[in-house]
Design a protein around this motif. Structure first.
Motif, PDB file in Angstrom:
ATOM      1  N   SER A 119       0.886  -1.084   0.107  1.00  0.00           N
ATOM      2  CA  SER A 119       0.031   0.050  -0.021  1.00  0.00           C
ATOM      3  C   SER A 119       0.903   1.206   0.049  1.00  0.00           C
ATOM      4  O   SER A 119       1.896   1.464   0.700  1.00  0.00           O
ATOM      5  N   LEU A 120       0.434   2.267  -0.706  1.00  0.00           N
ATOM      6  CA  LEU A 120       1.258   3.485  -1.017  1.00  0.00           C
ATOM      7  C   LEU A 120       0.887   4.584   0.088  1.00  0.00           C
ATOM      8  O   LEU A 120      -0.139   4.630  -0.091  1.00  0.00           O
ATOM      9  N   SER A 121       1.675   5.133   0.699  1.00  0.00           N
ATOM     10  CA  SER A 121       1.479   6.441   1.337  1.00  0.00           C
ATOM     11  C   SER A 121       1.067   7.444   0.294  1.00  0.00           C
ATOM     12  O   SER A 121       1.913   7.722  -0.502  1.00  0.00           O
ATOM     13  N   LYS A 122       0.357   8.388   0.929  1.00  0.00           N
ATOM     14  CA  LYS A 122      -0.296   9.511  -0.099  1.00  0.00           C
ATOM     15  C   LYS A 122      -0.016  10.957   0.491  1.00  0.00           C
ATOM     16  O   LYS A 122      -0.223  11.001   1.529  1.00  0.00           O
ATOM     17  N   VAL A 123       0.648  11.731  -0.428  1.00  0.00           N
ATOM     18  CA  VAL A 123       0.703  12.991  -0.047  1.00  0.00           C
ATOM     19  C   VAL A 123       0.013  13.753  -0.968  1.00  0.00           C
ATOM     20  O   VAL A 123      -0.176  13.555  -2.072  1.00  0.00           O
ATOM     21  N   LEU A 124      -1.046  14.888  -0.300  1.00  0.00           N
ATOM     22  CA  LEU A 124      -2.051  15.832  -1.125  1.00  0.00           C
ATOM     23  C   LEU A 124      -1.031  17.049  -1.305  1.00  0.00           C
ATOM     24  O   LEU A 124      -0.965  17.807  -0.240  1.00  0.00           O
ATOM     25  N   PHE A 125      -0.864  17.517  -2.435  1.00  0.00           N
ATOM     26  CA  PHE A 125      -0.538  18.979  -2.647  1.00  0.00           C
ATOM     27  C   PHE A 125      -1.670  19.815  -3.081  1.00  0.00           C
ATOM     28  O   PHE A 125      -2.509  19.538  -4.063  1.00  0.00           O
ATOM     29  N   LEU A 126      -2.017  21.067  -2.455  1.00  0.00           N
ATOM     30  CA  LEU A 126      -3.160  21.870  -2.564  1.00  0.00           C
ATOM     31  C   LEU A 126      -2.661  23.360  -3.093  1.00  0.00           C
ATOM     32  O   LEU A 126      -1.494  23.600  -2.454  1.00  0.00           O
ATOM     33  N   CYS A 127      -3.107  23.825  -4.147  1.00  0.00           N
ATOM     34  CA  CYS A 127      -3.070  25.163  -4.422  1.00  0.00           C
ATOM     35  C   CYS A 127      -4.324  25.821  -4.680  1.00  0.00           C
ATOM     36  O   CYS A 127      -5.418  24.902  -4.285  1.00  0.00           O
ATOM     37  N   THR A 128      -4.686  26.917  -5.167  1.00  0.00           N
ATOM     38  CA  THR A 128      -5.807  27.538  -5.360  1.00  0.00           C
ATOM     39  C   THR A 128      -7.014  26.481  -6.437  1.00  0.00           C
ATOM     40  O   THR A 128      -7.916  26.266  -5.748  1.00  0.00           O
ATOM     41  N   GLY A 129      -6.170  26.520  -7.544  1.00  0.00           N
ATOM     42  CA  GLY A 129      -7.095  25.755  -8.549  1.00  0.00           C
ATOM     43  C   GLY A 129      -6.757  24.815  -9.088  1.00  0.00           C
ATOM     44  O   GLY A 129      -7.313  24.257  -9.824  1.00  0.00           O
ATOM     45  N   ASN A 130      -5.831  24.057  -8.545  1.00  0.00           N
ATOM     46  CA  ASN A 130      -4.982  22.934  -9.100  1.00  0.00           C
ATOM     47  C   ASN A 130      -4.886  22.754 -10.619  1.00  0.00           C
ATOM     48  O   ASN A 130      -5.019  21.926 -11.499  1.00  0.00           O
ATOM     49  N   TYR A 131      -4.086  23.836 -11.126  1.00  0.00           N
ATOM     50  CA  TYR A 131      -3.809  24.160 -12.225  1.00  0.00           C
ATOM     51  C   TYR A 131      -2.325  24.243 -12.666  1.00  0.00           C
ATOM     52  O   TYR A 131      -1.649  23.918 -13.539  1.00  0.00           O
ATOM     53  N   TYR A 132      -1.476  24.766 -11.581  1.00  0.00           N
ATOM     54  CA  TYR A 132      -0.096  25.142 -11.843  1.00  0.00           C
ATOM     55  C   TYR A 132       0.791  24.605 -10.725  1.00  0.00           C
ATOM     56  O   TYR A 132       1.336  23.745 -11.028  1.00  0.00           O
ATOM     57  N   ARG A 133       0.810  25.110  -9.742  1.00  0.00           N
ATOM     58  CA  ARG A 133       1.701  24.920  -8.611  1.00  0.00           C
ATOM     59  C   ARG A 133       1.573  23.377  -8.002  1.00  0.00           C
ATOM     60  O   ARG A 133       2.458  22.560  -7.989  1.00  0.00           O
ATOM     61  N   SER A 134       0.320  23.097  -7.627  1.00  0.00           N
ATOM     62  CA  SER A 134      -0.028  21.819  -7.103  1.00  0.00           C
ATOM     63  C   SER A 134       0.268  20.597  -8.135  1.00  0.00           C
ATOM     64  O   SER A 134       0.825  19.544  -7.705  1.00  0.00           O
ATOM     65  N   ARG A 135      -0.177  20.985  -9.392  1.00  0.00           N
ATOM     66  CA  ARG A 135       0.024  19.916 -10.532  1.00  0.00           C
ATOM     67  C   ARG A 135       1.647  19.690 -10.724  1.00  0.00           C
ATOM     68  O   ARG A 135       1.814  18.607 -10.902  1.00  0.00           O
ATOM     69  N   TYR A 136       2.073  20.749 -10.566  1.00  0.00           N
ATOM     70  CA  TYR A 136       3.700  20.629 -10.875  1.00  0.00           C
ATOM     71  C   TYR A 136       4.324  19.685  -9.582  1.00  0.00           C
ATOM     72  O   TYR A 136       5.076  18.901  -9.901  1.00  0.00           O
ATOM     73  N   ALA A 167      13.170  13.733   3.787  1.00  0.00           N
ATOM     74  CA  ALA A 167      12.631  13.714   5.077  1.00  0.00           C
ATOM     75  C   ALA A 167      11.441  12.626   5.078  1.00  0.00           C
ATOM     76  O   ALA A 167      11.131  12.627   6.389  1.00  0.00           O
ATOM     77  N   LEU A 168      10.880  11.791   4.128  1.00  0.00           N
ATOM     78  CA  LEU A 168       9.793  11.090   4.236  1.00  0.00           C
ATOM     79  C   LEU A 168      10.260   9.858   5.306  1.00  0.00           C
ATOM     80  O   LEU A 168      11.140   9.294   4.949  1.00  0.00           O
ATOM     81  N   PRO A 169       9.162   9.601   6.068  1.00  0.00           N
ATOM     82  CA  PRO A 169       9.289   8.450   6.859  1.00  0.00           C
ATOM     83  C   PRO A 169       8.861   7.221   5.899  1.00  0.00           C
ATOM     84  O   PRO A 169       8.378   7.264   4.753  1.00  0.00           O
ATOM     85  N   SER A 170       9.550   5.781   6.387  1.00  0.00           N
ATOM     86  CA  SER A 170       9.208   4.928   5.568  1.00  0.00           C
ATOM     87  C   SER A 170       7.526   4.598   5.778  1.00  0.00           C
ATOM     88  O   SER A 170       6.770   5.183   6.679  1.00  0.00           O
ATOM     89  N   VAL A 171       7.011   3.685   5.002  1.00  0.00           N
ATOM     90  CA  VAL A 171       5.626   3.592   4.878  1.00  0.00           C
ATOM     91  C   VAL A 171       5.487   2.633   6.163  1.00  0.00           C
ATOM     92  O   VAL A 171       4.086   2.884   6.899  1.00  0.00           O
ATOM     93  N   ASP A 172       6.272   2.153   6.879  1.00  0.00           N
ATOM     94  CA  ASP A 172       6.058   1.286   8.212  1.00  0.00           C
ATOM     95  C   ASP A 172       6.172   2.111   9.321  1.00  0.00           C
ATOM     96  O   ASP A 172       5.881   1.662  10.393  1.00  0.00           O
ATOM     97  N   HIS A 173       6.683   3.424   9.233  1.00  0.00           N
ATOM     98  CA  HIS A 173       6.617   4.263  10.403  1.00  0.00           C
ATOM     99  C   HIS A 173       5.864   5.321  10.214  1.00  0.00           C
ATOM    100  O   HIS A 173       5.561   5.952   9.228  1.00  0.00           O
ATOM    101  N   PRO A 174       5.319   5.774  11.523  1.00  0.00           N
ATOM    102  CA  PRO A 174       4.136   7.001  11.681  1.00  0.00           C
ATOM    103  C   PRO A 174       4.957   8.156  11.204  1.00  0.00           C
ATOM    104  O   PRO A 174       6.088   8.437  11.554  1.00  0.00           O
ATOM    105  N   VAL A 175       4.218   9.220  10.687  1.00  0.00           N
ATOM    106  CA  VAL A 175       4.664  10.603  10.513  1.00  0.00           C
ATOM    107  C   VAL A 175       4.815  11.296  11.715  1.00  0.00           C
ATOM    108  O   VAL A 175       3.534  11.282  12.655  1.00  0.00           O
TER     109      VAL A 175
END
Length: 154
Positions: free
Chosen positions: A3-20, A144-152
Motif C-alpha cells: 500500500s502506498l502512502s499518499k501526499v496531497l498537494f493543494l493550491c488554489t485552482g489545481n492548475y499550476y503549482r500543485s500539479r507541478y 525527509a519522508l518516513p518509511s511506509v512502516d513508520h508513523p509521520v
C-alpha cells in the motif's frame, strides 16, 4: 502489493503549482522506488476561468524540460473534498498566505493537518523562481519522508 502512502498537494485552482509538485514528486518517488504517491487538488471550490487547458503550460514546459512526461497532463483541475484529506498521509498547501484561510473555512476539521510552503503564484513570482522553489521543497520532502512502516511525526 504494498500500500502506498499518499501526499496531497493543494493550491488554489489545481492548475499550476500543485500539479507541478504532484508530477515532480511522483516522478522522483517512482525512480527511487519509494512507497509514496502524490495527488493534487484545488483548495478553492472552482478554478479560475482564465485557465486554458487542463494544466498550466508553464508547469508542463518545466516538467518536459526535465524529461518528465506528466501522467496527469490531460486531467482537468479538481477541487478538494474532505475525503481527499482522509486519503492523504501528508497534506501540503503551496502558499500559506494564500491558502490557510481558504482551507480553514472550507475544511475546518482537517485544517490542522496541513503543512504550508511559501511558493507564490505566477502573478507574483516568475516560473523560474516559483518552480525552482517547488523543486527544492519536493526534494527536501522526499529526503525527509518516513518509511511506509513508520508513523509521520511532526
Amino acid at each position: 502489493m504494498m500500500s502506498l502512502s499518499k501526499v496531497l498537494f493543494l493550491c488554489t485552482g489545481n492548475y499550476y503549482r500543485s500539479r507541478y509538485a504532484e508530477e515532480l514528486f511522483n516522478h522522483i518517488a517512482e525512480a527511487e522506488g519509494l512507497g509514496w504517491r502524490a495527488f493534487s487538488r484545488g483548495a478553492a471550490e472552482r478554478g479560475s476561468p482564465n485557465n486554458i487547458g487542463p494544466m498550466s503550460i508553464l508547469a508542463l514546459d518545466r516538467l518536459q524540460a526535465k524529461g518528465i512526461h506528466p501522467e496527469g497532463a490531460a486531467r482537468n483541475p479538481q477541487p478538494c473534498s474532505l475525503a481527499d484529506f482522509g486519503a492523504a498521509r501528508l497534506v501540503i498547501a503551496l502558499k500559506e498566505a494564500e491558502h490557510r484561510a481558504l482551507i480553514e473555512h472550507r475544511f475546518p476539521t482537517a485544517a490542522a493537518r496541513v503543512t504550508y510552503w511559501h511558493v507564490d503564484d505566477v502573478e507574483f513570482a516568475p516560473p523560474s523562481v516559483a518552480l525552482a522553489m517547488i523543486d527544492k521543497h519536493v526534494r527536501d520532502l522526499i529526503a525527509a519522508l518516513p518509511s511506509v512502516d513508520h508513523p509521520v511525526t511532526r
